[in-house]
Design a protein around this motif. Sequence first.
Motif, PDB file in Angstrom:
ATOM      1  N   UNK A 138      25.520  37.669  38.443  1.00 37.06           N
ATOM      2  CA  UNK A 138      26.498  36.818  39.126  1.00 37.06           C
ATOM      3  C   UNK A 138      27.778  36.688  38.304  1.00 37.06           C
ATOM      4  N   UNK A 139      27.631  36.577  36.993  1.00 42.00           N
ATOM      5  CA  UNK A 139      28.815  36.449  36.126  1.00 42.00           C
ATOM      6  C   UNK A 139      29.656  37.726  36.189  1.00 42.00           C
ATOM      7  N   UNK A 140      29.002  38.876  36.067  1.00 43.17           N
ATOM      8  CA  UNK A 140      29.724  40.147  36.105  1.00 43.17           C
ATOM      9  C   UNK A 140      30.435  40.328  37.448  1.00 43.17           C
ATOM     10  N   UNK A 141      29.743  39.972  38.526  1.00 42.99           N
ATOM     11  CA  UNK A 141      30.345  40.075  39.855  1.00 42.99           C
ATOM     12  C   UNK A 141      31.556  39.150  39.978  1.00 42.99           C
ATOM     13  N   UNK A 142      31.415  37.927  39.483  1.00 43.97           N
ATOM     14  CA  UNK A 142      32.488  36.955  39.604  1.00 43.97           C
ATOM     15  C   UNK A 142      33.751  37.343  38.861  1.00 43.97           C
ATOM     16  N   UNK A 143      33.619  38.148  37.799  1.00 40.71           N
ATOM     17  CA  UNK A 143      34.774  38.547  37.003  1.00 40.71           C
ATOM     18  C   UNK A 143      35.423  39.838  37.506  1.00 40.71           C
ATOM     19  N   UNK A 144      34.807  40.476  38.493  1.00 40.09           N
ATOM     20  CA  UNK A 144      35.380  41.722  39.011  1.00 40.09           C
ATOM     21  C   UNK A 144      36.613  41.419  39.867  1.00 40.09           C
ATOM     22  N   UNK A 145      37.722  42.134  39.643  1.00 38.01           N
ATOM     23  CA  UNK A 145      38.931  41.903  40.444  1.00 38.01           C
ATOM     24  C   UNK A 145      38.778  42.477  41.846  1.00 38.01           C
ATOM     25  N   UNK A 146      39.595  41.993  42.769  1.00 37.22           N
ATOM     26  CA  UNK A 146      39.538  42.492  44.147  1.00 37.22           C
ATOM     27  C   UNK A 146      40.923  42.500  44.788  1.00 37.22           C
ATOM     28  N   UNK A 147      41.934  42.770  43.962  1.00 36.23           N
ATOM     29  CA  UNK A 147      43.308  42.744  44.469  1.00 36.23           C
ATOM     30  C   UNK A 147      43.666  44.002  45.249  1.00 36.23           C
ATOM     31  N   UNK A 148      43.176  45.151  44.813  1.00 42.45           N
ATOM     32  CA  UNK A 148      43.507  46.415  45.471  1.00 42.45           C
ATOM     33  C   UNK A 148      42.336  46.898  46.318  1.00 42.45           C
ATOM     34  N   UNK A 150      40.727  49.694  46.149  1.00 42.75           N
ATOM     35  CA  UNK A 150      39.703  50.300  45.294  1.00 42.75           C
ATOM     36  C   UNK A 150      38.878  49.239  44.583  1.00 42.75           C
ATOM     37  N   UNK A 151      39.531  48.166  44.143  1.00 41.12           N
ATOM     38  CA  UNK A 151      38.798  47.082  43.493  1.00 41.12           C
ATOM     39  C   UNK A 151      37.874  46.370  44.477  1.00 41.12           C
ATOM     40  N   UNK A 152      38.327  46.225  45.723  1.00 44.91           N
ATOM     41  CA  UNK A 152      37.473  45.627  46.754  1.00 44.91           C
ATOM     42  C   UNK A 152      36.219  46.476  46.957  1.00 44.91           C
ATOM     43  N   UNK A 153      36.416  47.802  47.026  1.00 45.05           N
ATOM     44  CA  UNK A 153      35.273  48.703  47.218  1.00 45.05           C
ATOM     45  C   UNK A 153      34.311  48.609  46.044  1.00 45.05           C
ATOM     46  N   UNK A 154      34.850  48.658  44.835  1.00 45.97           N
ATOM     47  CA  UNK A 154      33.995  48.631  43.647  1.00 45.97           C
ATOM     48  C   UNK A 154      33.205  47.325  43.561  1.00 45.97           C
ATOM     49  N   UNK A 155      33.859  46.227  43.908  1.00 46.95           N
ATOM     50  CA  UNK A 155      33.168  44.935  43.871  1.00 46.95           C
ATOM     51  C   UNK A 155      32.086  44.883  44.951  1.00 46.95           C
ATOM     52  N   UNK A 156      32.348  45.500  46.096  1.00 47.36           N
ATOM     53  CA  UNK A 156      31.351  45.539  47.165  1.00 47.36           C
ATOM     54  C   UNK A 156      30.150  46.390  46.768  1.00 47.36           C
ATOM     55  N   UNK A 157      30.391  47.457  46.009  1.00 43.39           N
ATOM     56  CA  UNK A 157      29.291  48.284  45.499  1.00 43.39           C
ATOM     57  C   UNK A 157      28.376  47.450  44.616  1.00 43.39           C
ATOM     58  N   UNK A 158      28.984  46.735  43.669  1.00 38.29           N
ATOM     59  CA  UNK A 158      28.211  45.876  42.760  1.00 38.29           C
ATOM     60  C   UNK A 158      27.493  44.785  43.548  1.00 38.29           C
TER      61      UNK A 158
END
Length: 343
Positions: A138-148, A150-158
């Motif tokens: 949960x901590x790692x997920x919460x710190x993932x950015x989602x501005x772009x 690609x970042x949205x996709x990567x966070x969705x993967x996690x």
Amino acid sequence: MTKRPNEKNERLKRRFLEYRKFARQLSEKTLDREIAALERFDVWNGRKDFAQFHISQAMGFRTYLEQCKTKTGKPLGKSTMRSVLATLREFILWLSQQDGFRSRIKAADADYFNLSRRDEAEARAAPPRPAPSMNQAKRALGLMPSATPQQKRDKAVFALLCLTGIRVAALVSLKIKHVDLQEQSVTQNPREVSTKFGKTIDTFFTKGFEDAEIALADWISYCDEVALYGPDDPLFPATAIAARSNEGFEACGFTGCHWKTTEPVRTIVRIAFEAAGIQNYGPHAFRHMLARHAAKHCTSVAELVAASQNLGHTDVLTTLRSYGQISRDEQRKLITGHTSDLG
């Protein structure tokens, strides 16, 4: 200097692998390991004709494996030895049933490729499998950015790994239509998704990961409303790479195709844990995380079976035996009723 391949041996190896592929229905990944094992024995044996096989060769090869070192200088693991010898055992057993070999090779000759009972037990023993805690994920997920995007996709993967523990090969082959946010489910249809053994797996979101559901919904909303992807498009499209004049390459949107390998997912997970100051865990570690959480918190047999099915296991014992290990400290606490702090 390695001798040139023996044509007769190569033909036999090809026939054996065809048998293993079509009669035994082994995967390409398994066949690759078996090809390597056969080649290893053939080279060690000096490319001698397989028709001249003798049990002394099996015993000698086993001794050779015991003396082999890995690239790091360590002895071969017992599980690796077991895998190599198992292939040779199957090959010799198959060879003993072929025309022209029945009088030369006996089925019992294959038994000489067995490990000792002690080594067999060591090879079968489940090694320690580190996994993050739910709070670490949960901590790692919460710190993932989602501005772009690609970042949205990567966070969705996690996020999807947190919610389902889905195998990484299946994850990279998912289409948008396979995820139902309202039902909180992922349908792994083997006709379209790369599932283990081609099984149909219905997976539901693990409770307690609300932020992960939000991240996944955010990405799917982007796919639908901004990128205008359809239900049959990849859930996680590969990154498009564009050349920049005199400046190398840069990420430029998405290709609209599935990732060809699982390496991008491993990179996403590694970066997320590193950013959170947590040791690196691979994508498969999420399966261990969810299995251990279930083993610890399930209050009924039915609940444990449901958690096992959610991971795609047909037998709940697989979940408990391969994924449900507990740490030494936890074992001590459960048995003695005391924590590890003896002070």
